[in-house]
Design an enzyme around this catalytic site. Structure first.
Site, PDB file in Angstrom:
ATOM      1  N   CYS A 134       0.741  -1.178   0.395  1.00 54.10           N
ATOM      2  CA  CYS A 134       0.243  -0.452  -0.134  1.00 54.10           C
ATOM      3  C   CYS A 134       1.424   1.153   0.067  1.00 54.10           C
ATOM      4  CB  CYS A 134      -0.624  -0.114   1.161  1.00 54.10           C
ATOM      5  SG  CYS A 134      -0.005  -0.027   2.820  1.00 54.10           S
ATOM      6  N   HIS A 152      31.068  -5.498 -13.207  1.00 53.43           N
ATOM      7  CA  HIS A 152      30.389  -5.149 -13.789  1.00 53.43           C
ATOM      8  C   HIS A 152      31.678  -5.263 -15.548  1.00 53.43           C
ATOM      9  CE1 HIS A 152      27.759  -3.733 -17.349  1.00 53.43           C
ATOM     10  NE2 HIS A 152      26.949  -3.656 -16.604  1.00 53.43           N
TER      11      HIS A 152
END
Length: 688
Positions: free
Chosen positions: A25, A609
């Site tokens: 919510c 990476h």
């Protein structure tokens, strides 16, 4: 890179295998678990990103995050072990529906399951659009402020024409409120298992200008004081309303559509359901909505609104006192959602709402109690509560959101509620004695929306009184039991002991420097001839791959070279295997092999990476050796890559090695240049 809080939250509730379903919510993660009985709530609440945790019935469990809930939700759903949830599968072969049914069967909800479901549907129909409603309401607040200051005339008064520039500003909020029924229809239909776009299309018919024009044709009879018209369609009376801002008609329509969808899917062959289920649904539901469901929704909503209005008209004082005293009990049960719908209906039908003013007394009493808790947490050096209360108070005062305070603090400490209720009473009495306040906007009652109310001085005095009454009472009497105070005191003592231990360690490392010894890894600065330690080496990170060191600024990707992801260096590999540079845990191991996230034992989060834009190879040329969650040691192979495939595809092999949580530490420095071997010092990370 995977979020550490996301992984910690999942681990604290029993792992991904214990999760049946997850939604969120405005402030809370809402878990449906297989078994919530064994969760250590204190462990969940100790996670820095968590403001509080609330066990619920039926193995439901809520984790209060605050304004960052959507980000944390997305990070949790991105965890590899959570993929089965988003795909509807199960690690044990059970369907989500089966596990939910099992959870309900063993939970204590019993006869209240239908009521729980009703309020869940109501909540889920509004939750996704609360942000849009809040944003639009702030535009209305701004218009009200301009009118109060005399910059523009009363913009919402009958017959007032604004300057075109201000007309444009006034249009900025109308798109949300005018088309609110379409948004609710979409959300409610989706929540109840019907095609949301079919629900949207059905509701859209009664909002077309052509539908409204039917009420102005010859022979149409005006009813309800001109607010509606009745026209004969194929001999049947059609009541034509202005459905703008209505919420009850789309909710009722979605419920009927969901039941019809289930029926149609049982009798229509699956091979043609894609065509005929939507067609027959619209064929039945459009007339049914226009002739029956829509008017029932309008009449029903108007009846509820008029009932509350009659109470307010009879005694604004009683109404203003009852609403803030009732809200602290309504919000935890979800009973406030129908009132939100009535507020919207009041604005559409009456041009104003009379509920939100008294509701503001409750909200600010709630925030005041949180402020009192924050004051005590600071005084008592309760680090976790200070963090929780700070986030909850910011969400309340700036966003008007009470759930972080309510679930993160108030429901956990029973001493708070009586003091908060006194604040609600004081604020409500002041509003009642002043004759009540009104607003022409649906607002979250925060500091930012005070100008939205018609009697600003009265409203301001009331919410200030509610806030400070609750705050002072909490400060004077405390909010913890003796046992809870003892527990906090023990934790504070433990934290201070740990801090002292770390300080002693730093001092022992820095001592050689003060004595004139060149201590390796310790940066020094001199002042008036005295050497002083300013940065103590925390970790030395070895190179994960053999190659040539490339300064970060020269890495051929601006996202990396500008340090946006974090500080570090690049390596142009001369070999084909990437290794773990130190002991730790694999947080992320992309299946494409191009990127790895490690949490080293030193606390450093490292991103490796492999190459630039190599994700586009979709794993071609990469042989991944580890998975998320694996424990690795220095020298553990992470991936073997084929440099020929990467180079032939035109991608750079330069491999950035970056510290992604550098804010926790001191300077991150390049420790090598030229050629490095695997394990050679590459970066140094200093303590903060």
């Amino acid at each position: 890179m995977a979020s550490k809080p996301a992984a910690e939250i999942i681990q604290s509730i029993g792992g991904a295998g214990n999760v049946v379903g997850l939604t969120h919510c405005a402030t809370r993660l809402r878990f449906q678990l297989k078994d919530a009985s064994g969760i250590d709530q204190s462990a969940v609440e100790a996670i820095p990103a968590v403001l509080g945790a609330v066990p619920q019935t039926g193995d439901r469990y809520q984790v209060v995050i605050g304004g960052a809930v959507e980000t944390v939700y997305n990070e949790i759903m991105a965890l590899p072990e959570m993929k089965r949830i988003s795909s509807g599968g199960s690690s044990e072969g059970d369907s989500v529906a089966d596990m939910k049914a099992a959870g309900k069967a063993k939970g204590p909800r019993g006869k209240f399951a239908a009521l729980d479901t009703f309020f869940e549907v109501l909540s889920d129909s509004f939750r996704p659009i609360l942000g849009a409603l809040l944003g639009a309401s702030l535009f209305i607040t701004f218009m009200a402020l301009m009118a109060t200051l005399g910059v523009i005339p009363a913009w919402n008064a009958p017959g007032v024409t604004l300057d075109p520039s201000w007309q444009f500003v006034n249009l900025m909020w109308q798109g949300v409120f005018v088309f609110l029924p379409l948004m609710v229809a979409y959300n409610a239909s989706k929540r109840m298992g019907a095609d949301p776009w079919v629900g949207f299309g059905i509701m859209a018919v009664v909002m077309l200008p052509g539908f409204t024009a039917l009420g102005k044709t010859d022979g149409a009879e005006s009813v309800f004081g001109g607010h509606a018209s009745v026209v004969q369609i194929f001999g049947l009376p059609l009541t034509v309303f202005d459905y703008s801002s209505q919420v009850f008609p789309p909710l009722l329509m979605a419920g009927v559509l969901a039941a019809l969808t289930v029926l149609l899917k049982k009798i229509i062959p699956s091979s043609v359901q894609l065509i005929f289920v939507p067609f027959i649904s619209m064929l039945i539901m459009i007339p049914l909505t226009a002739f029956l469901i829509g008017p029932i929704g309008v009449y029903g909503g108007a009846g509820l609104g008029n009932f509350l209005k009659s109470i307010n008209d009879f005694s604004p004082f009683i109404f203003a006192v009852v609403i803030p005293l009732a809200y602290p009990f309504m919000v935890p049960l979800g009973l406030h959602w129908p009132l939100n719908a009535i507020m919207l209906l009041n604005i559409q039908s009456l041009g104003f709402d009379f509920i939100q003013g008294p509701m503001g007394a409750w909200n600010f009493a709630c925030f005041g109690a949180t402020a009192g808790v924050l004051f005590l947490a600071i005084r008592e050096k309760d680090r976790l509560m200070k963090q929780t209360a700070t986030g909850a108070l910011a969400a309340g005062l700036l966003g008007g959101i009470s759930e972080p305070s309510l679930y993160g603090i108030h429901l956990r400490f029973k001493r708070i509620y009586p003091r908060m209720l006194i604040g609600c009473l004081v604020g409500g009495v002041i509003i009642g004695l002043g004759g009540g306040v009104k607003t022409s906007a649906f607002v979250f009652t925060s500091l930012l929306t005070i100008p939205a109310f018609d009697n600003i001085p009265l409203y301001t005095i009331a919410i200030a009184a509610a806030f400070f009454t609750a705050m002072i009472l909490v400060i004077l009497s405390g909010y913890q039991t003796p046992e809870q105070k003892a527990e906090v005191a023990a934790q504070v003592a433990a934290d201070e002991a740990e801090t002292s231990k770390k300080s002693a360690h730093v001092a022992s490392v820095a001592a050689p420097v003060a004595a004139g010894t060149a201590g390796a890894g310790v940066a020094t600065a001199t002042s008036a001839g005295t050497a002083t330690a300013v940065a103590t080496l925390l970790a030395t990170i070895g190179s994960p791959v053999a190659g040539i060191v490339v300064p970060l600024a020269e890495v051929p990707d601006p996202v990396f070279s500008k340090g946006i992801v974090g500080p570090g260096v690049g390596i142009d590999p001369t070999e084909d295997t990437v290794y773990a540079p130190a002991a730790g845990k694999v947080l992320v191991a992309q299946p494409t092999g191009h990127a790895f996230g490690l949490l080293l034992d030193s606390g450093v989060e490292l991103l490796i990476h492999v190459g630039i834009d190599t994700v586009n190879l979709a794993g071609k040329g990469f042989d991944v050796k580890v998975a998320a969650g694996d424990r690795v040691e220095a020298g553990t192979p992470l991936v073997v890559f084929d440099r020929t495939i990467i180079e032939d595809a035109g991608y750079s092999l330069v491999t950035p090695v970056l510290v992604t949580n550098a804010r926790k530490f001191g300077p991150v420095e390049q420790a090598a240049s030229g050629h490095v071997q695997v394990g050679s010092p590459l970066l140094t990370v200093a303590a903060k």
